[in-house]
Write a protein that holds these residues in place. Structure first.
Motif, PDB file in Angstrom:
ATOM      1  N   PRO A   1      -2.419   5.246   1.336  1.00 41.88           N
ATOM      2  CA  PRO A   1      -2.023   5.595  -0.212  1.00 41.88           C
ATOM      3  C   PRO A   1      -1.450   6.431  -0.727  1.00 41.88           C
ATOM      4  O   PRO A   1      -2.020   6.616  -1.543  1.00 41.88           O
ATOM      5  CB  PRO A   1      -3.661   4.984  -0.155  1.00 41.88           C
ATOM      6  CG  PRO A   1      -3.856   4.081   0.400  1.00 41.88           C
ATOM      7  CD  PRO A   1      -3.369   4.953   1.881  1.00 41.88           C
TER       8      PRO A   1
ATOM      9  N   SER B   1       0.750  -1.261   0.118  1.00 38.78           N
ATOM     10  CA  SER B   1      -0.122   0.034   0.178  1.00 38.78           C
ATOM     11  C   SER B   1       1.235   0.995   0.044  1.00 38.78           C
ATOM     12  O   SER B   1       0.702   1.856  -0.298  1.00 38.78           O
ATOM     13  CB  SER B   1      -0.609  -0.029   1.406  1.00 38.78           C
ATOM     14  OG  SER B   1      -2.224  -1.377   1.230  1.00 38.78           O
TER      15      SER B   1
ATOM     16  N   THR C   1      -4.660   0.320  -2.387  1.00 37.93           N
ATOM     17  CA  THR C   1      -5.081  -0.271  -0.249  1.00 37.93           C
ATOM     18  C   THR C   1      -5.230  -1.624  -1.066  1.00 37.93           C
ATOM     19  O   THR C   1      -5.281  -1.539  -2.582  1.00 37.93           O
ATOM     20  CB  THR C   1      -6.566   0.069  -0.350  1.00 37.93           C
ATOM     21  OG1 THR C   1      -7.864   0.097  -0.635  1.00 37.93           O
ATOM     22  CG2 THR C   1      -6.473   1.500   0.357  1.00 37.93           C
TER      23      THR C   1
END
Length: 556
Positions: free
Chosen positions: A528, A97, A103
């Motif tokens: 992220p 990630s 994700t």
């Protein structure tokens, strides 16, 4: 007589001068705009500290020197409210990630291990038996990033530079190197302990180890770290952690108490068995040594084409699992890591040039305090026992006539046998809901969600949002279980992680170096966001699965 108006003669030169200044200003504006469209550090260094909670930065801060963590805070940007926005919070998904900018729902690394429901087999996030080990005769090198479905920031830098920019990834754990290196890394190296004590790799990257790696393996450096572990400072100054002798910590073999110094004779006297190094802070020192050697021998940051060095410090995770987040061992490990970071930064100053490189530091997950300790402090916490689900098999037999309707349970997810459900002429959604309602009644369970809910709804906050970001439609299970806050499935000593709870999601995020502002924020950032922030800094394409967004406050 002709009368001359001198003001007109003065007006034209002034007008010409003003016009020239405007033109020059516009030209400068264009130059400035061109210069600021991207920043070109010679080297980007990504650092992931395995199992680092944000409060390790603040709890131990006054013990740190000026050249490690403090340098990053004082010279760079500190994101104080940084979180993982998915679960499970574990090493494989964490590293994926950070580097993909998305994700598990998108990149597909849904755990360290998971049940592959398409092939009816348990799989490991980095394993790949289509490649051979390099540097070892064991299967330790049979790895590749093939289960990661999207590109990484390291991939995008390689593509942007027509593969001229170099990517090297290093970690004690294979997954901590393979996933950050992406699909196009020049090399990823990890540590094979056991009876070898070597840095190894996979034929995915190369057919044989470079001379400098073989030289490092033969140098005796690894053997030098097989030594007793005592505290860096006077243990009495470690007031930020609990008692050294307590019931919440694990033991090395031959130990009778979990106390300093850790000098287990059987481990240290063995000429082999190098796994011990991973579980003590010297594993991080060994990683730093190897990374510093890579900077020099691979000439990272030696020219104007940006290179990338991905480093994961794994010993922090081993120590946390054994001793727990409140231990003096964890505190000492971070004080020693601080010194290793200082060594790394000084090397970068010398080899690449101060102000010519960019660094980010984060974690792959955080960790819970030992529940047994929390219970003793009258804080709700506990352990999940097998007996807590003792009636589940009877429920399945009574309701469906068979236990086989559940094929697997992993990462707090139930995987159902869709063929059996179809043969019984049942509706999948109804079976999911009925089993979810049964599980919700168990004492350790806080909430339950079904795969149908994950696919049909769009959650934007809270636990369901975190679960949905971790839910991959082709790989995840049918029923997702969330334990009560403070409850874990783990031995009674040491800490663990994996949940969507805030103690597992709150991790540090520091940036410093070329193109980075000085400052901090308490606004929420998410893991992220790291990759697109670096991409925006470099002026390159985002990883192709990116769902995060650049953190604008970080960039100059």
């Amino acid at each position: 007589m002709i009368r001359i108006n001198q003001s007109k003669f003065l007006f034209f030169p002034i007008l010409f001068l003003m016009f020239s200044l405007v033109i020059q200003s516009q030209k400068r504006g264009k130059i400035s705009e061109t210069e600021t469209i991207k920043t070109t550090p010679k080297l980007v260094v990504g650092i992931v500290v395995d199992q680092m909670r944000y409060d390790y930065l603040t709890r131990f801060y006054h013990h740190y020197g000026d050249d490690g963590f403090k340098r990053m805070v004082n010279e760079g940007f500190n994101c104080k409210n940084n979180h993982f926005n998915y679960a499970p919070t574990s090493t494989g998904p964490g590293h994926a990630s950070v580097y993909t900018g998305t994700t598990p729902a998108t990149h597909g690394i849904i755990g360290n291990n998971w049940y592959d429901k398409l092939n009816d087999v348990e799989v490991y996030c980095a394993s790949d038996d289509s490649y051979a080990s390099v540097g070892t005769t064991t299967a330790a090198g049979q790895m590749s990033p093939h289960r990661m479905n999207v590109t990484t920031i390291t991939d995008q830098l390689r593509l942007h530079t027509q593969m001229r920019g170099k990517t090297i990834a290093i970690a004690l754990k294979d997954r901590g190197a393979v996933l950050p290196g992406g699909h196009t890394a020049n090399a990823a190296y990890w540590f094979q302990g056991h009876d070898e004590g070597k840095w190894v790799t996979s034929s995915y990257y190369m057919d044989q180890l470079p001379k400098w790696v073989n030289d490092f393996n033969a140098s005796g450096k690894v053997q030098s770290y097989k030594k007793a572990w005592n505290t860096l400072k006077d243990i009495n100054t470690y007031q930020e952690s609990g008692l050294d002798n307590n019931n919440y910590e694990g033991l090395f073999e031959d130990e009778t108490t979990p106390t300093f110094p850790h000098s287990t004779p059987n481990l240290l006297d063995k000429t082999k068995d190098f796994e011990f190094i991973k579980a003590i802070p010297y594993g991080n020192s060994l990683t730093a040594d190897f990374a510093i050697e890579a900077i020099e021998k691979e000439q990272l940051g030696a020219d104007t084409i940006t290179d990338f060095l991905a480093i994961s410090f794994s010993s922090t995770d081993y120590v946390g699992h054994k001793y727990g987040v409140n231990s003096k061992e964890v505190q000492d490990t971070y004080l020693r890591l601080d010194k290793d970071l200082a060594r790394l930064f000084k090397t970068l100053d010398k080899r690449v040039g101060e102000g010519e490189y960019t660094v980010f530091l984060t974690a792959d997950h955080a960790a819970i305090n030992v529940p047994a300790y929390l219970k003793d402090q009258k804080i709700p916490a506990g352990y999940i026992e097998k007996t807590d689900m003792a009636g589940f098999s009877d429920f399945l037999k009574y309701t469906y006539g068979t236990e086989d309707i559940v094929k697997d349970y992993s990462n707090f997810q139930f995987f159902l046998d869709h063929k059996i459900i179809k043969n019984l002429d049942l509706q999948l959604r109804e079976v999911q809901e009925r089993i979810a309602n049964e599980v919700l009644g168990y004492s350790f369970v806080d909430r339950v969600y079904t795969g149908y809910q994950m696919r049909q709804n769009n959650y934007t906050t809270g636990i369901p949002y975190i679960l949905q970001n971790g839910y991959h439609q082709k790989r995840s299970g049918d029923i997702l279980v969330v334990a009560k806050p403070g409850f874990i499935s783990y031995p009674k000593t040491g800490s663990t992680h994996g949940s969507p709870q805030i103690y597992d999601t709150h991790a540090p995020l520091l940036f410093f170096g070329k193109g980075i502002k000085k400052g901090s924020t308490v606004e929420r950032t998410e893991i992220p966001d790291i990759a697109p922030t670096i991409a925006a800094l470099l002026g390159i394409a985002f990883p192709n699965g990116t769902t995060g967004k650049p953190i604008s406050k970080v960039l100059e």
